[in-house]
Design a protein around this motif. Structure first.
Motif, PDB file in Angstrom:
ATOM      1  N   ALA A  52       0.845  -1.203   0.000  1.00 53.27           N
ATOM      2  CA  ALA A  52       0.000   0.000   0.000  1.00 53.27           C
ATOM      3  C   ALA A  52       0.878   1.250   0.000  1.00 53.27           C
ATOM      4  N   LEU A  67      -8.239  -1.104   2.275  1.00 59.90           N
ATOM      5  CA  LEU A  67      -7.255  -1.557   3.263  1.00 59.90           C
ATOM      6  C   LEU A  67      -7.959  -1.924   4.568  1.00 59.90           C
ATOM      7  N   THR A  70     -12.985  -3.217   6.349  1.00 59.93           N
ATOM      8  CA  THR A  70     -12.040  -2.544   5.451  1.00 59.93           C
ATOM      9  C   THR A  70     -12.548  -1.133   5.171  1.00 59.93           C
ATOM     10  N   THR A  79      -6.374  -6.073   0.649  1.00 58.26           N
ATOM     11  CA  THR A  79      -6.557  -6.777   1.917  1.00 58.26           C
ATOM     12  C   THR A  79      -6.255  -8.272   1.798  1.00 58.26           C
TER      13      THR A  79
END
Ligand code: TXA
Ligand code: MG
Length: 331
Positions: free
Chosen positions: A89, A105, A123, A197
């Motif tokens: 990320a 995320l 998330t 994720t």
């Protein structure tokens, strides 16, 4: 006949500037909504930490509450308070922020965000927009801003301030107070949405940051399919839909149809109205024209909109994704 007077709750359109940012911040602070330009499309922004504001966004759009919102932040540092940022990320943010890339995320347990923003998922989708007006508003308000596209759920996304007024002539039930006018959106299709994720990155929505560009920095990136429904709750089929039916890959056009052309226009005649996404076949120009032209061709009295094929490469992948949804059976 004179035009009817505007609805009393019609949102005000303000030119950007310090006074506009201060007024917009006051609106956001009390849980009401502001439409802001981004480089992709106009967003319907509210305080992402305020349940009432987030509920107002869902209500104004008529959006199903299981479809989560993107949270807009100034930079990676601001995102860090909301989500867990791993190496992948961090690399993606370094490469594409600020800009048209949204990252899904893991939500921090202590994130100061309404639970409604992520529709019950663990998330959060975060994005740092590049448009100077969006950036100035995020800064002036001092809060993360939840902002879906500023259109009624299922409609065509707005790329000018007037499109937002057309979508919400009564301010979405008096919730949307102000529209910050930032001109036409340069990109014209919504941000790329990338889920980070899982084990492998998953592309949930194609946009102007392409699959190839993502893979060149992050390695293999999967493409979401219908089977990823839970991770990609926004991938409902009919979306971005004008009032008229849309017919894809047209190789002819009827007298009572509108034509949305691409590239050198092969049809010598036909079509009640004709617009060209890009006469010389430029996909960047086509993306920036897409939603405005779908709106302009959506006229009473026509039988439908016929769309010429658009090459499925680069930004064409995002254009074709939006066109397929515009043409999908309405539910
Ligand atoms: O360009 C854009 O992204 C624009 C501008 C205003 O920033 N915003 C936008 O928001 O297009 P919206 O709400 O129309 O689209 C958000 C997409 C939806 O497909 C939604 O399902 C997905 O992002 N999304 C949001 N949060 C998610 C999450 N936690 N997990 C998976 N998908 C998520
Ligand atoms: Mg949208």
């Amino acid at each position: 006949m004179p035009a009817p007077p505007p609805h009393p709750d019609r949102p005000r359109v303000l030119p950007p500037g310090p006074a506009a940012y201060a007024e917009a911040s006051d609106v956001l602070a009390v849980g009401q909504l502001v439409a802001m330009p981004t480089e992709t499309v106009y967003g319907l922004a509210g305080d992402a930490g305020n349940d009432a504001a987030v509920a107002a966004i869902f209500a104004a759009k008529g959006r199903p509450s299981f479809n989560p919102l993107i949270v807009h932040v100034a930079d990676a540092g601001a995102a860090e308070a909301l989500v867990h940022i791993d190496d992948r990320a961090a690399r993606a943010m370094e490469m594409w922020w600020p800009g048209p890339l949204t990252l899904v995320l893991p939500r921090r347990a202590d994130a100061p965000l309404s639970l409604l923003v992520s529709a019950g998922l663990d998330t959060v989708a975060v994005r740092s927009p590049a448009h100077p007006v969006a950036r100035a508003l995020i800064k002036a308000s001092g809060r993360p801003l939840a902002a879906p596209s500023a259109n009624v759920s299922g409609h065509v996304s707005p790329t000018t301030p007037m499109h937002v007024v057309e979508e919400f002539p009564d301010g979405g039930g008096a919730r949307l107070k102000l529209i910050l006018a930032g001109g036409r959106c340069a990109i014209g299709v919504e941000s790329t949405v990338l889920d980070l994720t899982g084990e492998q990155p998953l592309l949930l929505r194609p946009g102007s940051v392409t699959h190839e560009e993502l893979e060149s920095v992050l390695g293999p990136v999967d493409l979401a399919t219908a089977a990823d429904g839970v991770r990609a709750p926004g991938m409902m089929t009919s979306h971005y839909a004008p009032g008229l039916p849309v017919r894809l890959d047209a190789t002819n056009v009827g007298e009572d149809e509108a034509l949305l052309a691409f590239g050198p226009d092969q049809f010598l005649r036909g079509g009640a109205v004709r617009l060209n996404l890009s006469n010389n076949g430029d996909l960047t120009e086509a993306a920036s024209n897409l939603f405005a032209m779908l709106r302009a061709l959506d006229r009473p009295g026509l039988s439908g909109i016929a769309v010429m094929p658009v090459p499925d490469k680069g930004l064409g992948v995002a254009i074709n994704d939006r066109l397929r949804r515009a043409a999908a059976p309405r539910t």
